[in-house]
Design a protein around this motif. Structure first.
Motif, PDB file in Angstrom:
ATOM      1  N   GLY A 338       0.793  -1.225   0.000  1.00 27.76           N
ATOM      2  CA  GLY A 338       0.000   0.000   0.000  1.00 27.76           C
ATOM      3  C   GLY A 338       0.817   1.263   0.000  1.00 27.76           C
ATOM      4  N   GLY A 339       2.059   1.207  -0.500  1.00 28.12           N
ATOM      5  CA  GLY A 339       2.911   2.390  -0.537  1.00 28.12           C
ATOM      6  C   GLY A 339       3.436   2.806   0.814  1.00 28.12           C
ATOM      7  N   LYS A 340       3.525   1.853   1.750  1.00 28.79           N
ATOM      8  CA  LYS A 340       4.042   2.156   3.079  1.00 28.79           C
ATOM      9  C   LYS A 340       5.164   1.171   3.434  1.00 28.79           C
ATOM     10  CE  LYS A 340      -0.318   3.968   4.934  1.00 28.79           C
ATOM     11  NZ  LYS A 340      -1.339   3.819   6.012  1.00 28.79           N
ATOM     12  N   ALA A 341       5.931   1.546   4.441  1.00 34.56           N
ATOM     13  CA  ALA A 341       6.995   0.682   4.945  1.00 34.56           C
ATOM     14  C   ALA A 341       7.299   1.062   6.382  1.00 34.56           C
ATOM     15  CB  ALA A 341       8.254   0.810   4.083  1.00 34.56           C
ATOM     16  N   LEU A 342       8.001   0.158   7.085  1.00 36.03           N
ATOM     17  CA  LEU A 342       8.539   0.452   8.405  1.00 36.03           C
ATOM     18  C   LEU A 342      10.041   0.614   8.272  1.00 36.03           C
ATOM     19  CD1 LEU A 342       6.384  -2.164   8.692  1.00 36.03           C
ATOM     20  CD2 LEU A 342       6.763  -1.708  11.107  1.00 36.03           C
ATOM     21  N   LEU A 343      10.662   1.101   9.326  1.00 34.13           N
ATOM     22  CA  LEU A 343      12.117   1.114   9.400  1.00 34.13           C
ATOM     23  C   LEU A 343      12.524   0.510  10.738  1.00 34.13           C
ATOM     24  CD1 LEU A 343      14.905   1.994   8.268  1.00 34.13           C
ATOM     25  CD2 LEU A 343      14.598   4.160   9.464  1.00 34.13           C
ATOM     26  N   ILE A 344      13.539  -0.362  10.699  1.00 25.95           N
ATOM     27  CA  ILE A 344      14.108  -0.882  11.944  1.00 25.95           C
ATOM     28  C   ILE A 344      15.580  -0.501  11.984  1.00 25.95           C
ATOM     29  CG2 ILE A 344      12.458  -2.752  12.261  1.00 25.95           C
ATOM     30  CD1 ILE A 344      14.409  -4.659  10.989  1.00 25.95           C
ATOM     31  N   ASP A 345      16.052  -0.180  13.194  1.00 22.76           N
ATOM     32  CA  ASP A 345      17.437   0.270  13.404  1.00 22.76           C
ATOM     33  C   ASP A 345      17.912  -0.365  14.706  1.00 22.76           C
ATOM     34  OD1 ASP A 345      19.612   2.190  12.515  1.00 22.76           O
ATOM     35  OD2 ASP A 345      19.296   2.921  14.561  1.00 22.76           O
ATOM     36  N   PHE A 346      19.020  -1.129  14.642  1.00 26.80           N
ATOM     37  CA  PHE A 346      19.433  -1.892  15.818  1.00 26.80           C
ATOM     38  C   PHE A 346      20.909  -2.238  15.715  1.00 26.80           C
ATOM     39  CE2 PHE A 346      17.882  -4.604  12.492  1.00 26.80           C
ATOM     40  CZ  PHE A 346      18.692  -5.722  12.482  1.00 26.80           C
ATOM     41  N   ASN A 347      21.446  -2.857  16.775  1.00 24.36           N
ATOM     42  CA  ASN A 347      22.835  -3.312  16.752  1.00 24.36           C
ATOM     43  C   ASN A 347      22.967  -4.583  17.587  1.00 24.36           C
ATOM     44  OD1 ASN A 347      22.920  -2.437  19.417  1.00 24.36           O
ATOM     45  ND2 ASN A 347      24.346  -0.758  19.051  1.00 24.36           N
ATOM     46  N   TYR A 348      24.203  -4.963  17.918  1.00 23.73           N
ATOM     47  CA  TYR A 348      24.412  -6.185  18.681  1.00 23.73           C
ATOM     48  C   TYR A 348      23.624  -6.201  19.986  1.00 23.73           C
ATOM     49  CZ  TYR A 348      28.580  -7.277  15.798  1.00 23.73           C
ATOM     50  OH  TYR A 348      29.450  -7.569  14.780  1.00 23.73           O
ATOM     51  N   ASP A 349      23.555  -5.068  20.655  1.00 28.54           N
ATOM     52  CA  ASP A 349      23.035  -5.013  22.017  1.00 28.54           C
ATOM     53  C   ASP A 349      21.633  -4.433  22.138  1.00 28.54           C
ATOM     54  OD1 ASP A 349      25.512  -6.001  23.076  1.00 28.54           O
ATOM     55  OD2 ASP A 349      26.351  -3.990  22.773  1.00 28.54           O
ATOM     56  N   THR A 350      21.175  -3.695  21.146  1.00 27.60           N
ATOM     57  CA  THR A 350      19.890  -3.006  21.229  1.00 27.60           C
ATOM     58  C   THR A 350      18.961  -3.495  20.137  1.00 27.60           C
ATOM     59  OG1 THR A 350      20.986  -1.043  22.121  1.00 27.60           O
ATOM     60  CG2 THR A 350      18.753  -0.764  21.276  1.00 27.60           C
ATOM     61  N   GLU A 351      17.797  -3.982  20.512  1.00 23.48           N
ATOM     62  CA  GLU A 351      16.831  -4.480  19.534  1.00 23.48           C
ATOM     63  C   GLU A 351      16.125  -3.309  18.852  1.00 23.48           C
ATOM     64  OE1 GLU A 351      13.053  -6.155  21.002  1.00 23.48           O
ATOM     65  OE2 GLU A 351      13.821  -5.774  23.019  1.00 23.48           O
ATOM     66  N   PRO A 352      15.438  -3.560  17.729  1.00 22.34           N
ATOM     67  CA  PRO A 352      14.679  -2.486  17.081  1.00 22.34           C
ATOM     68  C   PRO A 352      13.637  -1.899  18.030  1.00 22.34           C
ATOM     69  CG  PRO A 352      14.897  -4.370  15.611  1.00 22.34           C
ATOM     70  CD  PRO A 352      15.400  -4.812  16.949  1.00 22.34           C
ATOM     71  N   LEU A 353      13.609  -0.572  18.100  1.00 17.30           N
ATOM     72  CA  LEU A 353      12.705   0.144  18.995  1.00 17.30           C
ATOM     73  C   LEU A 353      11.910   1.174  18.203  1.00 17.30           C
ATOM     74  CD1 LEU A 353      15.192   0.820  21.950  1.00 17.30           C
ATOM     75  CD2 LEU A 353      13.357  -0.889  21.904  1.00 17.30           C
ATOM     76  N   PRO A 354      10.748   1.596  18.698  1.00 17.70           N
ATOM     77  CA  PRO A 354       9.994   2.665  18.035  1.00 17.70           C
ATOM     78  C   PRO A 354      10.680   4.013  18.206  1.00 17.70           C
ATOM     79  CG  PRO A 354       8.891   1.971  20.044  1.00 17.70           C
ATOM     80  CD  PRO A 354      10.042   1.029  19.848  1.00 17.70           C
ATOM     81  N   GLY A 355      10.292   4.955  17.354  1.00 19.71           N
ATOM     82  CA  GLY A 355      10.855   6.299  17.432  1.00 19.71           C
ATOM     83  C   GLY A 355      11.023   6.892  16.058  1.00 19.71           C
ATOM     84  N   THR A 356      12.042   7.740  15.902  1.00 16.52           N
ATOM     85  CA  THR A 356      12.317   8.386  14.616  1.00 16.52           C
ATOM     86  C   THR A 356      13.791   8.221  14.275  1.00 16.52           C
ATOM     87  OG1 THR A 356      12.736  10.519  15.701  1.00 16.52           O
ATOM     88  CG2 THR A 356      10.491  10.105  14.902  1.00 16.52           C
ATOM     89  N   TYR A 357      14.099   8.342  12.966  1.00 19.06           N
ATOM     90  CA  TYR A 357      15.481   8.173  12.492  1.00 19.06           C
ATOM     91  C   TYR A 357      15.685   9.080  11.277  1.00 19.06           C
ATOM     92  CZ  TYR A 357      19.654   5.880  10.598  1.00 19.06           C
ATOM     93  OH  TYR A 357      20.923   5.621  10.137  1.00 19.06           O
ATOM     94  N   PRO A 358      16.860   9.705  11.130  1.00 20.86           N
ATOM     95  CA  PRO A 358      18.000   9.671  12.052  1.00 20.86           C
ATOM     96  C   PRO A 358      17.943  10.731  13.150  1.00 20.86           C
ATOM     97  CG  PRO A 358      18.628  10.798  10.048  1.00 20.86           C
ATOM     98  CD  PRO A 358      17.205  10.349   9.844  1.00 20.86           C
ATOM     99  N   LEU A 359      16.984  11.655  13.040  1.00 18.11           N
ATOM    100  CA  LEU A 359      16.935  12.750  14.013  1.00 18.11           C
ATOM    101  C   LEU A 359      15.773  12.579  14.980  1.00 18.11           C
ATOM    102  CD1 LEU A 359      17.579  15.744  11.562  1.00 18.11           C
ATOM    103  CD2 LEU A 359      19.253  14.587  13.036  1.00 18.11           C
ATOM    104  N   PRO A 360      15.962  12.927  16.251  1.00 18.51           N
ATOM    105  CA  PRO A 360      14.858  12.872  17.208  1.00 18.51           C
ATOM    106  C   PRO A 360      13.710  13.776  16.775  1.00 18.51           C
ATOM    107  CG  PRO A 360      16.958  13.181  18.340  1.00 18.51           C
ATOM    108  CD  PRO A 360      17.230  13.363  16.878  1.00 18.51           C
TER     109      PRO A 360
END
Length: 413
Positions: A338-360
């Motif tokens: 439907g022309g939409k997507a999510l974004l996930i951002d994570f690393n070794y120690d932190t799982e994907p969390l809600p919020g905004t990227y790259p700026l708060p």
């Protein structure tokens, strides 16, 4: 003359040689990259080929055009690495010496590793993959012809390239049949070896809900033993019949890694997860999907890793300690239809969390939230890949993950 030899001109290999060619004086350094093919494929684009969102020509370019001037490109298949002699032997008999070696040969889908997948007479007839160029193109015709029945999206085992891609395919195929008025005639099943839709709890809960909303049935903890007729059979004897199977075969590293005694059971090179240096040899590194890093095998990981590796390598060849430490940073757009997507951002120690990227607050991208801006970000990434990432140009995104803009869901601490 010191010699840097890079095996593989995929995402990681191309970025590394282009970055280092600018940093290593050509009078002192010979940089060579070995690649068997003459075409470079934009692999994230494979996801869109079955749905006609990309034309095949948009995901391929000549390899030589992407390699910096002054880098020697050798066409050839690697037979083995001989670390004791500091050389790589090619299948045609040529021998290439090195002082430093980077293995960036990625992973390859191996349908031959599952009985009945390749040898049952159904490959590219009722069983398809989309992790290869040919498979994605063939699947476009199969979806166009599919008028109803059970379509199973299946993952053989982990790790795989871009672990969210099968989920994206499930969301996109749901949208594809809805737009064509056929969704009520198609039963969608998502069969995964994982206990849920994803490996991390917060993201898995959100993605699992999205599957439920789209009436996509999930078959968790499904470890396939064989394909028999038109059914997937698991080791615990569960059976999933299908009319059309879209599978992600077992992903394995290059066979020469095994022949060289450099890999694990999946032909992945064991490395220090922060520096990419081989655990067995001090002058060998592995980057991208070829390494056994405990993070996603994704283009973003290759990009962030290449940033860290470049600085580390320059320190290493000067006899200094490597001060860069890769944190496993990965981010992935997850197409949801439907022309939409999510974004996930994570690393070794932190799982994907809600919020905004790259700026708060500003974003512009939304983490773990469906939004049109994320979809356009994913489409824009193709231009960035060809014109910024592969040439090794600087991108104003930190290689290390930041907690800025992220927040823990209620009940988490």
């Amino acid at each position: 003359m010191r010699r840097l030899l890079v095996l593989g001109a995929g995402t990681a290999g191309t970025m590394v040689v282009n970055k280092l060619r600018r940093r290593l004086p050509s009078a002192n350094w010979r940089i060579t990259v070995v690649e068997p093919g003459d075409q470079h494929f934009y692999q994230p684009g494979y996801l869109f080929l079955p749905f006609g969102a990309y034309a095949p020509r948009q995901v391929v370019k000549p390899t030589r055009s992407l390699i910096a001037g002054g880098v020697e490109l050798i066409r050839g298949e690697v037979d083995r690495v001989v670390p004791a002699d500091g050389e790589v032997r090619l299948c045609d008999g040529r021998t290439l010496p090195y002082d430093y070696l980077v293995i960036a040969t990625g992973v390859t889908p191996r349908p031959d590793q599952t009985p009945g997948m390749l040898d049952g007479g159904q490959w590219r007839k009722t069983i398809f993959d989309f992790y290869t160029y040919d498979g994605a193109v063939a699947l476009a015709d199969a979806l166009d012809r599919f008028d109803g029945g059970r379509l199973v999206v299946h993952i053989t085992d982990m790790p795989i390239k871009c672990p969210v891609a099968p989920l994206e395919f499930a969301f996109l195929v749901d949208d594809y049949f809805r737009q064509r008025g056929r969704r009520d005639r198609v039963e969608l099943v998502y069969a995964t070896p994982l206990p849920g839709a994803f490996t991390k709890p917060v993201a898995s809960a959100r993605l699992g809900t999205m599957l439920d909303e789209r009436k996509i049935a999930v078959e968790p903890d499904f470890l396939v033993e064989q394909i028999k007729g038109k059914s997937l059979i698991s080791y615990d004897e569960r059976e999933i019949p299908f009319d059309l199977l879209v599978t992600v075969p077992l992903n394995m590293g290059a066979d020469f890694v095994a022949r060289s005694g450099l890999g694990n059971e999946l032909n992945l090179v064991p490395v220090d997860r922060h520096t990419f240096r081989s655990k067995a040899y001090g002058n060998i590194f592995a980057l991208g999907d070829a390494a056994d890093l405990p993070t996603s095998k994704a283009g973003s990981v290759a990009h962030f890793a290449a940033e860290v590796f470049t600085g580390n390598f320059l320190e290493h060849i000067d006899g200094r300690p490597m001060t860069g430490s890769f944190d496993g940073h990965a981010n992935c757009f997850v197409e949801s239809g439907g022309g939409k997507a999510l974004l996930i951002d994570f690393n070794y120690d932190t799982e994907p969390l809600p919020g905004t990227y790259p700026l708060p607050a500003v974003g512009p991208f939304r983490l773990l939230t469906e939004a049109p801006v994320n979809h356009w970000g994913k489409l824009a990434f193709r231009w960035m890949y060809w014109n910024l990432l592969l040439p090794g140009r600087p991108i104003p995104l930190p290689a290390h993950m930041s907690m800025a803009g992220k927040h823990l869901p209620a009940g988490k601490d």
